[in-house]
Motif scaffolding. Structure first.
Motif, PDB file in Angstrom:
ATOM      1  N   ALA A 168      39.904  47.618  32.658  1.00 25.74           N
ATOM      2  CA  ALA A 168      39.758  46.381  31.885  1.00 25.74           C
ATOM      3  C   ALA A 168      38.838  45.385  32.570  1.00 25.74           C
ATOM      4  CB  ALA A 168      41.138  45.758  31.662  1.00 25.74           C
ATOM      5  N   LEU A 169      38.843  45.351  33.896  1.00 25.25           N
ATOM      6  CA  LEU A 169      37.998  44.398  34.627  1.00 25.25           C
ATOM      7  C   LEU A 169      36.512  44.693  34.452  1.00 25.25           C
ATOM      8  CD1 LEU A 169      40.035  44.005  37.933  1.00 25.25           C
ATOM      9  CD2 LEU A 169      39.720  42.294  36.144  1.00 25.25           C
ATOM     10  N   ARG A 170      36.173  45.954  34.205  1.00 24.25           N
ATOM     11  CA  ARG A 170      34.772  46.275  33.956  1.00 24.25           C
ATOM     12  C   ARG A 170      34.289  45.642  32.658  1.00 24.25           C
ATOM     13  NH1 ARG A 170      36.088  51.478  36.088  1.00 24.25           N
ATOM     14  NH2 ARG A 170      36.367  52.338  33.989  1.00 24.25           N
ATOM     15  N   GLU A 171      35.196  45.544  31.686  1.00 22.50           N
ATOM     16  CA  GLU A 171      34.818  44.947  30.402  1.00 22.50           C
ATOM     17  C   GLU A 171      34.904  43.426  30.436  1.00 22.50           C
ATOM     18  OE1 GLU A 171      36.133  45.103  25.661  1.00 22.50           O
ATOM     19  OE2 GLU A 171      36.724  46.713  27.037  1.00 22.50           O
ATOM     20  N   VAL A 172      35.818  42.911  31.229  1.00 23.04           N
ATOM     21  CA  VAL A 172      35.998  41.451  31.317  1.00 23.04           C
ATOM     22  C   VAL A 172      35.819  41.040  32.774  1.00 23.04           C
ATOM     23  CG1 VAL A 172      37.440  39.520  30.598  1.00 23.04           C
ATOM     24  CG2 VAL A 172      37.729  41.742  29.492  1.00 23.04           C
ATOM     25  N   PRO A 173      34.592  41.030  33.295  1.00 21.09           N
ATOM     26  CA  PRO A 173      34.356  40.813  34.725  1.00 21.09           C
ATOM     27  C   PRO A 173      34.724  39.422  35.214  1.00 21.09           C
ATOM     28  CG  PRO A 173      32.278  40.815  33.513  1.00 21.09           C
ATOM     29  CD  PRO A 173      33.334  41.264  32.557  1.00 21.09           C
ATOM     30  N   GLU A 174      34.808  38.445  34.303  1.00 20.41           N
ATOM     31  CA  GLU A 174      35.136  37.090  34.749  1.00 20.41           C
ATOM     32  C   GLU A 174      36.557  37.004  35.305  1.00 20.41           C
ATOM     33  OE1 GLU A 174      35.264  36.937  30.134  1.00 20.41           O
ATOM     34  OE2 GLU A 174      34.157  37.964  31.731  1.00 20.41           O
ATOM     35  N   VAL A 175      37.445  37.921  34.915  1.00 21.17           N
ATOM     36  CA  VAL A 175      38.811  37.916  35.465  1.00 21.17           C
ATOM     37  C   VAL A 175      38.793  38.376  36.921  1.00 21.17           C
ATOM     38  CG1 VAL A 175      41.164  38.789  35.140  1.00 21.17           C
ATOM     39  CG2 VAL A 175      39.719  38.376  33.155  1.00 21.17           C
ATOM     40  N   ASN A 176      37.723  39.066  37.291  1.00 23.91           N
ATOM     41  CA  ASN A 176      37.577  39.570  38.655  1.00 23.91           C
ATOM     42  C   ASN A 176      36.617  38.702  39.479  1.00 23.91           C
ATOM     43  OD1 ASN A 176      38.278  41.748  40.506  1.00 23.91           O
ATOM     44  ND2 ASN A 176      36.138  42.386  40.389  1.00 23.91           N
ATOM     45  N   ALA A 177      36.286  37.520  38.949  1.00 20.79           N
ATOM     46  CA  ALA A 177      35.317  36.644  39.597  1.00 20.79           C
ATOM     47  C   ALA A 177      36.034  35.473  40.272  1.00 20.79           C
ATOM     48  CB  ALA A 177      34.303  36.142  38.568  1.00 20.79           C
ATOM     49  N   GLU A 178      35.242  34.614  40.918  1.00 26.71           N
ATOM     50  CA  GLU A 178      35.810  33.411  41.531  1.00 26.71           C
ATOM     51  C   GLU A 178      34.799  32.285  41.455  1.00 26.71           C
ATOM     52  OE1 GLU A 178      35.061  33.397  46.234  1.00 26.71           O
ATOM     53  OE2 GLU A 178      36.288  35.088  45.592  1.00 26.71           O
ATOM     54  N   ILE A 179      35.288  31.067  41.572  1.00 21.24           N
ATOM     55  CA  ILE A 179      34.431  29.887  41.554  1.00 21.24           C
ATOM     56  C   ILE A 179      34.099  29.493  42.982  1.00 21.24           C
ATOM     57  CG2 ILE A 179      34.335  27.433  41.014  1.00 21.24           C
ATOM     58  CD1 ILE A 179      35.957  27.952  38.545  1.00 21.24           C
ATOM     59  N   LEU A 221      41.739  56.538  29.903  1.00 25.07           N
ATOM     60  CA  LEU A 221      41.215  56.344  31.256  1.00 25.07           C
ATOM     61  C   LEU A 221      40.282  57.488  31.635  1.00 25.07           C
ATOM     62  CD1 LEU A 221      44.474  55.142  33.065  1.00 25.07           C
ATOM     63  CD2 LEU A 221      42.517  53.746  32.393  1.00 25.07           C
ATOM     64  N   LEU A 222      40.648  58.706  31.218  1.00 27.83           N
ATOM     65  CA  LEU A 222      39.812  59.860  31.520  1.00 27.83           C
ATOM     66  C   LEU A 222      38.503  59.845  30.735  1.00 27.83           C
ATOM     67  CD1 LEU A 222      42.545  62.655  31.525  1.00 27.83           C
ATOM     68  CD2 LEU A 222      41.547  61.503  33.493  1.00 27.83           C
ATOM     69  N   LYS A 269      46.844  47.375  27.888  1.00 30.03           N
ATOM     70  CA  LYS A 269      47.861  47.934  26.991  1.00 30.03           C
ATOM     71  C   LYS A 269      47.397  49.257  26.393  1.00 30.03           C
ATOM     72  CE  LYS A 269      49.885  46.866  22.443  1.00 30.03           C
ATOM     73  NZ  LYS A 269      51.330  47.100  22.707  1.00 30.03           N
ATOM     74  N   GLU A 270      46.147  49.305  25.921  1.00 33.12           N
ATOM     75  CA  GLU A 270      45.620  50.522  25.303  1.00 33.12           C
ATOM     76  C   GLU A 270      45.562  51.668  26.315  1.00 33.12           C
ATOM     77  OE1 GLU A 270      42.650  48.463  21.958  1.00 33.12           O
ATOM     78  OE2 GLU A 270      41.854  49.204  23.869  1.00 33.12           O
ATOM     79  N   ALA A 271      45.141  51.358  27.524  1.00 31.74           N
ATOM     80  CA  ALA A 271      45.020  52.408  28.536  1.00 31.74           C
ATOM     81  C   ALA A 271      46.367  52.977  28.933  1.00 31.74           C
ATOM     82  CB  ALA A 271      44.305  51.859  29.764  1.00 31.74           C
ATOM     83  N   LEU A 272      47.394  52.146  28.943  1.00 35.93           N
ATOM     84  CA  LEU A 272      48.721  52.608  29.330  1.00 35.93           C
ATOM     85  C   LEU A 272      49.434  53.331  28.190  1.00 35.93           C
ATOM     86  CD1 LEU A 272      49.880  49.478  31.378  1.00 35.93           C
ATOM     87  CD2 LEU A 272      49.306  51.724  32.297  1.00 35.93           C
TER      88      LEU A 272
END
Length: 504
Positions: A344-355, A500-501, A491-494
């Motif tokens: 999911a972080l690959r699609e929404v990279p801002e959740v994995n970012a910082e200010i 995931l594969l 949720k979709e991946a789980l």
């Protein structure tokens, strides 16, 4: 030739340390890589090895001093290591007895934990006044907000004075005791028949348990035999008691929640007399301050979703035995969630970012923090580059980091650099909660208890194992759309691990 001993790199964002203990004194012979001193930071102890062989010259930074990275600690005169001790065979044989009478007393100073930590509590003295001690033999133990710190003897001799008794709070520059007749560490410790103090509980060769552990055992109703000590010489620490309580089955639960000392007393009319006031530990103070700072700094918001764990549980049930047999580690749920979050972080990279000031720093990697509750408080070990790891590698890393966290053996580097955090409150039975961000990260996913609930599936009411998910995020850089998208992808991946594969 003179070699300088300098402060090593202390880890990301750590700029200061406190000189806790010198294990050598000026004139002592040292070998390459022999430990010279210990530095304390706000989380861990850093050992400083000798960069060269020779004799220790000047100590520039004394015990208790605060030093920066690359600061000069001491000097070593190279090539002098063998000259002084081996000048003459006959005088060398007489040297120990002579120096024992002539050498000055040596102060035992309190180690501290560096930046922002100014106090420690004397937990246990393992020696008493009059006892013979050898250089580097453990004298006492201090408790700080993160770890228990062992204080070794800076020199051999006789413990002449204890200036800070058990239970006292000492600052970074305080003196703990005095060793007289220091003899270059050549004194051998000799057991004394009256070793055990009347006030101390001893066992197994006069090894004393930490006072906090004794209190915890009394409150939990546990006997000494029911707890396995992991401290030096088998002594019991308070985290050992906590592990014993948490690993107990349902039957021992009532004793683990035995009434505290106050309720056991007769109930007086005055409410104040029924209260128990306990000083907040430094760890709890630090946790409180950092969590509040997180709330004050970030525009934190939490969004929720739920996931049907049927497919993950079925997949785990099918392959768990083969997985453990091949990889030597159990297949848990954490690897699935870690993989799903990386996806999911690959699609929404801002959740994995910082200010960083007025910049947004996007991370093209995932260093996953895994929040872990330990007997001494909350810690977040980090698994680096988890996005490139297999299920087996993730499970092994989580198991190893978790054990080190519970044992209080995590290094500074192992708790820094995280880009996203997983917090599994479900292991404690939490059904729903809002996790607090771990700055400077912008996202943390809270996992909760798996609970059977009636769900409407294709027009039918069926019972499914459901889990609530909670994503807390920094609304300054993560919009609601991004947060919801992240949770939906997890949720979709789980609910269909095959995604995931297929990278879908």
């Amino acid at each position: 030739m003179t070699t300088e001993v300098r402060v090593p790199t202390l880890g990301e964002s750590v700029t200061e340390a406190t000189v806790a203990t010198w294990f050598k004194k000026p004139g002592d012979s040292v070998a390459v890589d022999e430990m010279l001193c210990e530095l304390e930071t706000d989380k861990v102890t850093v050992e400083v090895p000798s960069p060269a062989a020779g004799s220790l010259g000047e100590i520039v930074a004394a015990e208790g001093e605060t030093v920066g990275v690359d600061a000069l600690l001491a000097t070593i005169a190279e090539g002098a290591s063998a000259a002084a001790p081996q000048a003459d065979a006959a005088p060398a044989e007489a040297a120990p007895a002579k120096s024992a009478d002539a050498s000055p007393s040596v102060d035992v100073m309190v180690p501290t934990l560096g930046e922002s930590v100014t106090e420690a509590t004397v937990s246990t003295w393992f020696k008493k006044v009059g006892d013979t001690v050898a250089q580097d033999e453990m004298l006492c133990e201090l408790e700080t907000d993160k770890v228990s710190v062992e204080v070794p003897a800076p020199a051999g001799g006789v413990l002449a004075e204890i200036t800070a008794p058990e239970g006292s709070t000492v600052d970074a520059s305080a003196k703990l005791g005095v060793i007289s007749g220091a003899a270059d560490g050549a004194v051998e410790p000799t057991p004394r028949p009256d070793k055990a103090e009347p006030a101390a509980t001893t066992h197994s060769g006069d090894v004393e348990d930490a006072p906090s552990a004794k209190k915890a055992m009394a409150e939990a109703g546990l006997s000494r035999d029911a707890v396995t000590g992991t401290g030096r010489d088998g002594r019991i620490m308070k985290e050992d008691v906590a592990r014993a309580v948490s690993s107990a089955a349902v039957a021992p639960a009532p004793s683990a929640t035995a009434p505290a000392p106050a309720p056991r007393a007769p109930v007086p009319a005055d409410d104040a007399a029924r209260e128990e006031r306990v000083k907040m530990t430094r760890l709890r103070q630090t946790i409180a301050r950092r969590l509040k700072d997180s709330q004050n700094t970030a525009a934190m918001l939490t969004t929720y979703n739920e996931v049907d764990m049927t497919e993950v549980m079925a997949l785990r049930s099918t392959y768990k035995d083969q997985f453990e047999k091949k990889h030597g580690v159990r297949l848990g749920f954490m690897s699935f969630f870690t993989k799903a979050c990386c996806h999911a972080l690959r699609e929404v990279p801002e959740v994995n970012a910082e200010i960083d000031g007025t910049d947004i720093v996007y991370k093209n990697f995932v260093h996953m923090g895994v929040a872990a509750g330990t007997p001494t408080g909350l810690v977040v070990p980090v698994i680096r580059n988890v996005d490139t790891m297999s299920f087996a590698d993730i499970e092994k890393a989580i198991a190893e980091k978790g054990k080190r966290a519970r044992d209080g053996k995590l290094s500074m580097a192992e708790m820094q650099g995280g880009t996203f955090t997983l917090s599994n409150g479900g292991v404690y039975g939490s059904l729903m909660s809002s996790p607090i961000l771990n700055p400077p990260q912008s996202g943390i996913l809270g996992m909760h208890k798996i609970q059977d609930r009636p769900m409407a599936i294709d027009g039918q009411v069926v019972i499914r194992p459901m889990m609530y998910l909670a994503l807390s995020y920094d609304h300054r850089i993560v919009d609601g759309k991004g947060a919801v998208t992240f949770l939906v992808r997890v949720k979709e991946a789980l609910e269909d691990p095959r995604r995931l594969l297929m990278d879908l």
